[in-house]
Design a protein around this motif. Sequence first.
Motif, PDB file in Angstrom:
ATOM      1  N   UNK A  20      37.258  44.503  30.016  1.00  0.00           N
ATOM      2  CA  UNK A  20      36.555  43.845  31.126  1.00  0.00           C
ATOM      3  C   UNK A  20      37.441  42.811  31.807  1.00  0.00           C
ATOM      4  N   UNK A  21      38.247  42.109  31.012  1.00  0.00           N
ATOM      5  CA  UNK A  21      39.098  41.061  31.581  1.00  0.00           C
ATOM      6  C   UNK A  21      40.177  41.646  32.482  1.00  0.00           C
ATOM      7  N   UNK A  22      40.852  42.680  32.026  1.00  0.00           N
ATOM      8  CA  UNK A  22      41.888  43.270  32.867  1.00  0.00           C
ATOM      9  C   UNK A  22      41.281  43.996  34.069  1.00  0.00           C
ATOM     10  N   UNK A  23      40.071  44.527  33.898  1.00  0.00           N
ATOM     11  CA  UNK A  23      39.405  45.171  35.036  1.00  0.00           C
ATOM     12  C   UNK A  23      39.173  44.192  36.187  1.00  0.00           C
ATOM     13  N   UNK A  24      39.078  42.907  35.881  1.00  0.00           N
ATOM     14  CA  UNK A  24      38.913  41.912  36.946  1.00  0.00           C
ATOM     15  C   UNK A  24      40.110  41.872  37.878  1.00  0.00           C
ATOM     16  N   UNK A  25      41.296  42.228  37.365  1.00  0.00           N
ATOM     17  CA  UNK A  25      42.522  42.050  38.134  1.00  0.00           C
ATOM     18  C   UNK A  25      43.124  43.349  38.646  1.00  0.00           C
ATOM     19  N   UNK A  26      42.631  44.485  38.175  1.00  0.00           N
ATOM     20  CA  UNK A  26      43.170  45.746  38.662  1.00  0.00           C
ATOM     21  C   UNK A  26      42.953  45.927  40.162  1.00  0.00           C
ATOM     22  N   UNK A  27      41.765  45.615  40.709  1.00  0.00           N
ATOM     23  CA  UNK A  27      41.626  45.730  42.170  1.00  0.00           C
ATOM     24  C   UNK A  27      42.601  44.844  42.935  1.00  0.00           C
ATOM     25  N   UNK A  28      42.878  43.657  42.411  1.00  0.00           N
ATOM     26  CA  UNK A  28      43.854  42.777  43.068  1.00  0.00           C
ATOM     27  C   UNK A  28      45.236  43.426  43.072  1.00  0.00           C
ATOM     28  N   UNK A  29      45.635  43.998  41.940  1.00  0.00           N
ATOM     29  CA  UNK A  29      46.942  44.646  41.886  1.00  0.00           C
ATOM     30  C   UNK A  29      47.010  45.825  42.852  1.00  0.00           C
ATOM     31  N   UNK A  30      45.964  46.631  42.874  1.00  0.00           N
ATOM     32  CA  UNK A  30      45.952  47.775  43.789  1.00  0.00           C
ATOM     33  C   UNK A  30      45.986  47.309  45.236  1.00  0.00           C
ATOM     34  N   UNK A  31      45.265  46.251  45.542  1.00  0.00           N
ATOM     35  CA  UNK A  31      45.272  45.714  46.896  1.00  0.00           C
ATOM     36  C   UNK A  31      46.590  45.075  47.282  1.00  0.00           C
ATOM     37  N   UNK A  32      47.394  44.740  46.276  1.00  0.00           N
ATOM     38  CA  UNK A  32      48.707  44.143  46.519  1.00  0.00           C
ATOM     39  C   UNK A  32      49.818  45.184  46.537  1.00  0.00           C
ATOM     40  N   UNK A  33      49.438  46.453  46.517  1.00  0.00           N
ATOM     41  CA  UNK A  33      50.426  47.512  46.675  1.00  0.00           C
ATOM     42  C   UNK A  33      50.948  48.127  45.396  1.00  0.00           C
ATOM     43  N   UNK A  34      50.243  47.938  44.291  1.00  0.00           N
ATOM     44  CA  UNK A  34      50.663  48.522  43.022  1.00  0.00           C
ATOM     45  C   UNK A  34      49.892  49.805  42.725  1.00  0.00           C
ATOM     46  N   UNK A  35      50.604  50.801  42.204  1.00  0.00           N
ATOM     47  CA  UNK A  35      49.963  51.893  41.499  1.00  0.00           C
ATOM     48  C   UNK A  35      49.758  51.421  40.063  1.00  0.00           C
ATOM     49  N   UNK A  36      48.524  51.474  39.577  1.00  0.00           N
ATOM     50  CA  UNK A  36      48.197  50.885  38.283  1.00  0.00           C
ATOM     51  C   UNK A  36      47.941  51.988  37.253  1.00  0.00           C
ATOM     52  N   UNK A  37      48.629  51.879  36.141  1.00  0.00           N
ATOM     53  CA  UNK A  37      48.413  52.765  35.003  1.00  0.00           C
ATOM     54  C   UNK A  37      47.848  51.926  33.861  1.00  0.00           C
ATOM     55  N   UNK A  38      46.820  52.414  33.182  1.00  0.00           N
ATOM     56  CA  UNK A  38      46.177  51.676  32.098  1.00  0.00           C
ATOM     57  C   UNK A  38      46.402  52.412  30.785  1.00  0.00           C
TER      58      UNK A  38
END
Length: 235
Positions: A20-38
């Motif tokens: 839940x904690x990292x899910x808070x920041x994944x949208x921010x990373x994606x919005x900042x131009x990152x492809x996110x792998x979990x």
Amino acid sequence: MTARAALVVRGGWEGHHPVEATDLFIPFLEGSGFDVRVEDSNEIYADEAVMAATDLILQSVTMSEISREAFAGLRTAVENGTGLAGWHGGIADSYRNTSDYLQLVGGQFATHPSKHPDQCSGDQSDNYLPYTVELTDLGRGHEIMAGLEDFTLHTEQYWVLHDDLVDVLATTTHPVQPYHPWHRPLTSPAVWTRLWGKGRIFVATPGHSLDVLQDDNVRTIIERGLLWASRTESA
């Protein structure tokens, strides 16, 4: 423009809500131009190809263990420019039995002092104290802390063991109390950065619970720290 690559590695003690904690920041990373792998296992660190292509690691793994191969992959990636970032026990209380990891990060959770024994009820709230996060002179001039002022929280106050290669952007002071054994106030880093080879490391000690991570000051510091640590930013 090619997107930057962020790797979120989460797990360990569930009390810090790594998913839940990292899910808070994944949208921010994606919005900042990152492809996110979990990934739910730190064994991904042993994959040389994945690590070489990763610009930023967001780690949230409290305690737990790390294999020799996985740690070697993590350290090599950071030395080669991959950023490493996180908060609270997810980065500052990971892999207690791996001393080389503690050296890499530069600071290690030691304790979080409790309330007066008469106020303790035996749950996590025993360690929730009001305290102030105070910006250092270095912090006031740093992009991660720009425009922020000292602020207060009511949560776990980390006592951190650290070395002099960390650049401390904010501190917190543990006061003397008659029910604790220390005899003078102890100032501990609350936010720090570290340069390691070509890589950057960012650590914020607040973040025990989701409400703390959503505090405006804490969230701003973490979001800026993630961007600061990324390979593209440090190139």
